[in-house]
Scaffold this motif. Structure first.
Motif, mmCIF file in Angstrom:
data_model
loop_
_atom_site.group_PDB
_atom_site.id
_atom_site.type_symbol
_atom_site.label_atom_id
_atom_site.label_comp_id
_atom_site.label_asym_id
_atom_site.label_seq_id
_atom_site.Cartn_x
_atom_site.Cartn_y
_atom_site.Cartn_z
ATOM 1 N N ILE A 94 136.930 91.682 80.162
ATOM 2 C CA ILE A 94 136.514 92.012 78.620
ATOM 3 C C ILE A 94 135.036 92.323 78.680
ATOM 4 N N THR A 95 134.582 93.628 77.972
ATOM 5 C CA THR A 95 133.363 93.761 77.925
ATOM 6 C C THR A 95 133.002 94.642 76.679
ATOM 7 N N MET A 110 136.696 99.791 87.693
ATOM 8 C CA MET A 110 137.611 98.659 88.009
ATOM 9 C C MET A 110 138.864 99.104 87.163
ATOM 10 N N GLU A 111 138.771 99.769 86.202
ATOM 11 C CA GLU A 111 140.092 100.356 85.428
ATOM 12 C C GLU A 111 140.727 101.258 86.205
ATOM 13 N N GLU A 116 142.466 95.952 84.156
ATOM 14 C CA GLU A 116 142.659 96.194 82.779
ATOM 15 C C GLU A 116 141.256 95.865 82.206
ATOM 16 N N VAL A 117 140.884 96.778 81.142
ATOM 17 C CA VAL A 117 139.553 96.392 80.672
ATOM 18 C C VAL A 117 139.599 96.536 79.124
ATOM 19 N N PRO A 139 145.902 85.060 79.403
ATOM 20 C CA PRO A 139 145.631 84.113 80.582
ATOM 21 C C PRO A 139 145.267 84.696 81.928
ATOM 22 N N GLN A 140 145.392 86.329 81.857
ATOM 23 C CA GLN A 140 145.046 87.089 83.116
ATOM 24 C C GLN A 140 143.342 87.517 83.024
ATOM 25 N N THR A 141 142.782 86.970 81.939
ATOM 26 C CA THR A 141 141.212 87.286 81.920
ATOM 27 C C THR A 141 140.506 86.646 82.852
#
Ligand code: PLP
Length: 394
Positions: A94-95, A110-111, A116-117, A139-141
């Motif tokens: 997350i950004t 990274m995407e 996933e971003v 949960p995957q963050t």
């Protein structure tokens, strides 16, 4: 011609004390700090002193500080280092939409690598919604990367509250503090941040030196592999003179902090008020109070930001139309667009960023020159009349 430099968020001049502190390490103190003989040992002592000084500025422990080649490297190291280390745990980052390209483009890369971003939106001030952050964590963050202060507008993000959310959710938090260090107090004892990136050349060192705070216990892979320098996290023979320079710069920031900040705020407020008093149809971009003390970003409705910059330059005044990396292109700033500004208002933005050695006389010179330039450009702008109505809607 008079020269006034108001682009300190792009880079700063080297402080004379920093320059002086670096000198011996270009000649007499030339050892490799990894060597066990006298030449290496002597230099090692100074490197560790510099590390201590960076740590003291941030209220961190010296072993939590890694020297890097600058802000961009630190940001890359944080993102790639965490993401690769924790790829078994998850694939989500997350950004925000308003990060510097050092973070934004790394996340976009990274995407492309299959991660996933989530790029969080911001409000009109450039602030994120904490509830949305909380809801976006899955949960995957594995990483949240949010800047401490924005380079274009100076808006300060609520990193403490953000850190409380990431702590509660057990996710690593990286913050790009390149613009914040030296301008606002940072105490990592009570700031729930795991990794923090900083850059020397915003703090009066030469370009090409930075640091990374990595909280004890936070695990990430190195970006560079090779020797075991910097606790095995940043291979390569250390850039000793620049490390010494960064240590000195941090010592000076700590010593002069209050005085610098009140000087910057006073001059910035004088410039802001002076512009508002003299020029109609201007819009302040960024948060009115929750903002770096040296930064002023304003849109001059009906005027092309780039034309304004060129005209200011002809009068010896250096400012910016956004981040240095995007100036030269006529694309409106991604930060201002994310804040909801119409493209033509974003395109009329100018950033003035002050440094501790600017003077009242310099600000008054800008206030004398700027209204004339804006007036002249507006006189030849067929769009001005149309655009000025937009201000009322912002
Ligand atoms: N992050 C922010 C917020 C910046 O303002 C900058 C430089 O402008 C960077 C990162 C990149 O730092 P460096 O120029 O040291 O690579």
């Amino acid at each position: 011609m008079r020269r006034v430099y108001l682009d300190h968020n792009a880079t700063t001049p080297v402080h004379p004390e920093v320059y002086e502190a670096m000198q011996p390490f270009f000649q007499n103190q030339f050892g490799n700090s990894s060597s066990i003989h006298w030449a290496g040992r002597e230099v090692r002592k100074y490197v560790e002193e510099a590390r201590q000084k960076v740590a003291e500025l941030l209220h961190a422990a010296p072993e939590e500080i890694i020297f890097t080649g600058g802000g961009t490297e630190s940001d890359n190291m944080a993102i790639k280092g965490v993401v690769y280390r924790w790829r078994e745990k998850g694939n989500h980052i997350i950004t925000t939409q308003v990060e510097h390209h050092a973070v934004l483009h790394t996340c976009q890369f990274m995407e492309r690598m299959g991660y996933e971003v989530t790029f969080l939106p911001v409000d009109n001030y450039g602030l994120i919604d904490l509830e949305l952050l909380r809801r976006s964590i899955r949960p995957q963050t594995i990483l949240v990367s949010i800047m401490l202060a924005n380079n274009e507008t100076g808006t300060i993000l609520p990193i403490k509250e953000i850190g409380e959310v990431t702590r509660e959710k057990g996710v690593i938090l990286h913050t790009d503090a390149v613009q914040a260090v030296g301008k606002i107090p940072i105490n990592l004892q009570d700031l729930p941040v795991d990794i923090l990136s900083l850059s020397g050349h915003k703090l009066n060192t030469p370009k090409g030196i930075g640091a990374q705070f990595i909280r004890r216990g936070t695990k990430l892979f190195p970006l560079l592999h090779g020797g075991g320098q910097e606790y095995g996290l940043r291979a390569g023979t250390e850039n000793i003179p620049y490390i010494i320079g960064l240590g000195k710069a941090c010592e000076i920031v700590r010593r002069d902090f209050q005085q610098r900040v009140s000087h910057l705020r006073r001059l910035r407020d004088r410039l802001e008020q002076g512009i508002k008093d003299r020029i109609p149809d201007v819009v302040l971009n960024g948060h009115p109070t929750q903002r770096l003390p040296n930064t002023l970003n304003m849109s001059f409705v009906g005027v092309e930001g780039e034309s304004l910059l060129l005209n200011l330059d002809l009068e010896g005044i250096a400012a910016s139309s956004g981040s240095a990396c995007t100036s030269g292109s006529l694309e409106p700033s991604h930060v201002l667009l994310a804040m909801g500004l119409p493209p033509e208002i974003a395109q009329s933005a100018i950033r003035f960023s002050l440094g501790w050695n600017n003077t009242e006389g310099e600000i008054d010179y800008v206030l004398e020159v700027l209204p004339r330039i804006v007036q002249r450009l507006r006189d030849i702008s067929p769009l001005y009349q149309r655009r000025r109505h937009q201000v009322e809607r912002i």
